[in-house]
Motif scaffolding. Structure first.
Motif, PDB file in Angstrom:
ATOM      1  N   ALA A  20      44.490  41.860  47.058  1.00 31.85           N
ATOM      2  CA  ALA A  20      44.895  41.438  45.708  1.00 31.85           C
ATOM      3  C   ALA A  20      43.663  41.051  44.891  1.00 31.85           C
ATOM      4  O   ALA A  20      42.887  40.166  45.287  1.00 31.85           O
ATOM      5  N   HIS A  21      43.501  41.721  43.763  1.00 33.35           N
ATOM      6  CA  HIS A  21      42.373  41.402  42.889  1.00 33.35           C
ATOM      7  C   HIS A  21      42.574  40.027  42.267  1.00 33.35           C
ATOM      8  O   HIS A  21      43.702  39.560  42.083  1.00 33.35           O
ATOM      9  N   ASN A  22      41.448  39.387  41.925  1.00 38.54           N
ATOM     10  CA  ASN A  22      41.460  38.051  41.310  1.00 38.54           C
ATOM     11  C   ASN A  22      42.293  37.979  40.028  1.00 38.54           C
ATOM     12  O   ASN A  22      42.665  36.898  39.603  1.00 38.54           O
ATOM     13  N   ASP A  25      37.016  40.195  44.205  1.00 36.11           N
ATOM     14  CA  ASP A  25      36.698  41.147  43.139  1.00 36.11           C
ATOM     15  C   ASP A  25      36.759  42.561  43.725  1.00 36.11           C
ATOM     16  O   ASP A  25      37.015  42.741  44.927  1.00 36.11           O
ATOM     17  N   SER A  26      36.503  43.556  42.891  1.00 38.62           N
ATOM     18  CA  SER A  26      36.750  44.933  43.336  1.00 38.62           C
ATOM     19  C   SER A  26      35.855  45.319  44.515  1.00 38.62           C
ATOM     20  O   SER A  26      36.297  45.992  45.438  1.00 38.62           O
ATOM     21  N   LEU A  27      34.607  44.865  44.496  1.00 40.06           N
ATOM     22  CA  LEU A  27      33.711  45.259  45.580  1.00 40.06           C
ATOM     23  C   LEU A  27      34.024  44.503  46.874  1.00 40.06           C
ATOM     24  O   LEU A  27      34.086  45.106  47.950  1.00 40.06           O
ATOM     25  N   THR A  66      27.926  45.691  39.797  1.00 43.21           N
ATOM     26  CA  THR A  66      29.098  44.849  39.526  1.00 43.21           C
ATOM     27  C   THR A  66      28.642  43.777  38.541  1.00 43.21           C
ATOM     28  O   THR A  66      27.435  43.657  38.257  1.00 43.21           O
ATOM     29  N   SER A  67      29.593  42.948  38.073  1.00 45.74           N
ATOM     30  CA  SER A  67      29.167  41.908  37.130  1.00 45.74           C
ATOM     31  C   SER A  67      28.320  40.852  37.850  1.00 45.74           C
ATOM     32  O   SER A  67      27.541  40.161  37.215  1.00 45.74           O
ATOM     33  N   SER A  68      28.457  40.759  39.183  1.00 49.51           N
ATOM     34  CA  SER A  68      27.672  39.729  39.869  1.00 49.51           C
ATOM     35  C   SER A  68      26.247  40.196  40.184  1.00 49.51           C
ATOM     36  O   SER A  68      25.352  39.374  40.327  1.00 49.51           O
ATOM     37  N   VAL A  89      32.479  31.544  31.339  1.00 50.97           N
ATOM     38  CA  VAL A  89      33.041  32.785  30.807  1.00 50.97           C
ATOM     39  C   VAL A  89      32.467  33.972  31.579  1.00 50.97           C
ATOM     40  O   VAL A  89      31.418  33.876  32.220  1.00 50.97           O
ATOM     41  N   HIS A  90      33.172  35.080  31.454  1.00 54.81           N
ATOM     42  CA  HIS A  90      32.769  36.309  32.141  1.00 54.81           C
ATOM     43  C   HIS A  90      31.756  37.065  31.268  1.00 54.81           C
ATOM     44  O   HIS A  90      31.861  37.031  30.037  1.00 54.81           O
ATOM     45  N   PRO A  91      30.805  37.799  31.882  1.00 48.37           N
ATOM     46  CA  PRO A  91      29.846  38.561  31.058  1.00 48.37           C
ATOM     47  C   PRO A  91      30.476  39.696  30.247  1.00 48.37           C
ATOM     48  O   PRO A  91      29.799  40.269  29.389  1.00 48.37           O
ATOM     49  N   SER A 112      30.433  36.133  37.091  1.00 47.58           N
ATOM     50  CA  SER A 112      31.446  37.089  37.557  1.00 47.58           C
ATOM     51  C   SER A 112      32.591  36.286  38.185  1.00 47.58           C
ATOM     52  O   SER A 112      32.447  35.072  38.409  1.00 47.58           O
ATOM     53  N   THR A 113      33.681  36.959  38.532  1.00 42.65           N
ATOM     54  CA  THR A 113      34.802  36.195  39.113  1.00 42.65           C
ATOM     55  C   THR A 113      34.391  35.562  40.455  1.00 42.65           C
ATOM     56  O   THR A 113      34.697  34.403  40.715  1.00 42.65           O
ATOM     57  N   GLY A 114      33.663  36.338  41.253  1.00 47.22           N
ATOM     58  CA  GLY A 114      33.187  35.796  42.535  1.00 47.22           C
ATOM     59  C   GLY A 114      32.238  34.628  42.293  1.00 47.22           C
ATOM     60  O   GLY A 114      32.266  33.623  43.015  1.00 47.22           O
TER      61      GLY A 114
HETATM   62  O1  CIZ Z   1      34.441  43.652  39.845  1.00 45.96           O
HETATM   63  C1  CIZ Z   1      35.493  43.146  39.489  1.00 45.96           C
HETATM   64  O2  CIZ Z   1      36.430  43.017  40.232  1.00 45.96           O
HETATM   65  C2  CIZ Z   1      35.644  42.716  38.078  1.00 45.96           C
HETATM   66  C3  CIZ Z   1      36.529  43.545  37.266  1.00 45.96           C
HETATM   67  C4  CIZ Z   1      35.031  41.666  37.571  1.00 45.96           C
HETATM   68  C5  CIZ Z   1      34.457  40.563  38.339  1.00 45.96           C
HETATM   69  O3  CIZ Z   1      33.648  39.798  37.769  1.00 45.96           O
HETATM   70  O4  CIZ Z   1      34.797  40.361  39.496  1.00 45.96           O
END
Ligand code: CIZ
Length: 299
Positions: free
Chosen positions: A21-23, A38-40, A126-128, A194-196, A211-213
């Motif tokens: 399940a994604h965040n 996150d996706s990765l 990724t964003s991280s 906040v997210h980038p 990033s979410t992580g």
């Molecule tokens: O990589 C991801 O899952 C996304 C969309 C953003 C993030 O910051 O995790």
């Protein structure tokens, strides 16, 4: 355990499946997941797991990434219509055309992109890890796809030449400086993260851009009293689950991704019973996309 949860668990066993399940998924889907992330993170979990079937609760590019990293497994996306408007803002042909304009440049593409676009890229990020990756790779000119805000966030911190594609995430565009300023006034002790993928004027108001992580990690390590969350609303459940004592305030209650919300328990159950919709990836494109992902993993 309600009826549908029990049925899903039964079918999961029958199919030797794990649920990722994604965040950004709704709370009830995160609770059905064996892993959240996150996706990765989730794609890595998918490739490490012994399960034969992966039920990916997220959007299509994420399920495709899981499939490239686990080609021998069946990857199910419970609603095949769960796409990503940001990923749809650039095509493989756009990348080829840009390369002709800037033959000396290196192409770095955000993971929020289609398989075909990944296959045309030199590196995925990724964003991280986007900033670290851009800093480390041996290139002075970067063609960055498709998110202009993440690209701009990097541009502010690097001396490299960043040429941005004008894509954006509609869900991260809903944050307003006036609303965030009002929340900061109402909760003066709160940390605004906040997210980038947010616009520069929003990032400039924030205490942290993560990033979410990165958000999960920072909250765990710093244990703040209150946090204003400037990303997709599902993230609040993830944060609450990990650190329930903290107060989380949504930066905007409108920041809800309609595609992420297409996944429901009923669709997960159907998917497990029918073993569809299964993600398929053409071998040649998947191989090139995997190379770009592997180059990122090397860094
Ligand atoms: O990589 C991801 O899952 C996304 C969309 C953003 C993030 O910051 O995790």
């Amino acid at each position: 355990m309600n009826n549908i949860t029990a049925e899903i668990k039964d079918w999961q066993k029958k199919r030797n499946a794990i649920i990722l399940a994604h965040n950004y998924q709704p709370a009830e889907i995160q609770e059905l997941g064996d892993f959240r992330g996150d996706s990765l993170d989730l794609s890595r979990k998918a490739s490490e797991a012994e399960a034969e079937v992966i039920v990916f609760c997220g959007v299509r590019f994420m399920a495709e990434t899981a499939k490239i990293l686990s080609p021998q497994k069946t990857v199910l996306l419970p609603d095949i219509e769960a796409g990503c408007p940001l990923a749809d803002m650039v095509t493989a042909e756009d990348i080829r055309n840009r390369r002709k304009e800037y033959p000396e440049a290196t192409v770095v593409t955000y993971i929020n992109s289609s398989l075909e676009v990944k296959a045309e890229s030199d590196y995925i990020c990724t964003s991280s890890n986007a900033l670290q990756l851009v800093q480390k790779i041996p290139a002075e000119t970067i063609l960055f796809f498709p998110d202009q805000n993440l690209g701009d966030f990097i541009r502010e911190k690097t001396t490299k030449k960043m040429i941005l594609w004008p894509g954006y995430c509609p869900t991260h565009m809903v944050f307003l400086p006036t609303e965030l300023a009002a929340l900061k006034k109402k909760y003066p002790q709160a940390i605004l993260m906040v997210h980038p993928e947010c616009r520069r004027e929003i990032r400039n108001l924030a205490d942290l851009v993560l990033s979410t992580g990165g958000m999960v990690k920072w909250v765990k390590e710093n244990n703040p009293g209150e946090v204003i969350v400037g990303t997709e609303i599902g993230m609040i459940h993830r944060l609450q689950r990990e650190n329930p004592k903290i107060t989380y305030i949504p930066g905007s209650t409108r920041a809800s991704c309609p595609n992420m919300k297409k996944i429901t328990p009923e669709k997960i159950l159907w998917s497990l019973k029918e073993m569809k919709p299964a993600i398929t990836v053409p071998a040649q494109i998947a191989g090139r996309a995997k190379l770009a992902l592997e180059r990122m993993l090397q860094y």
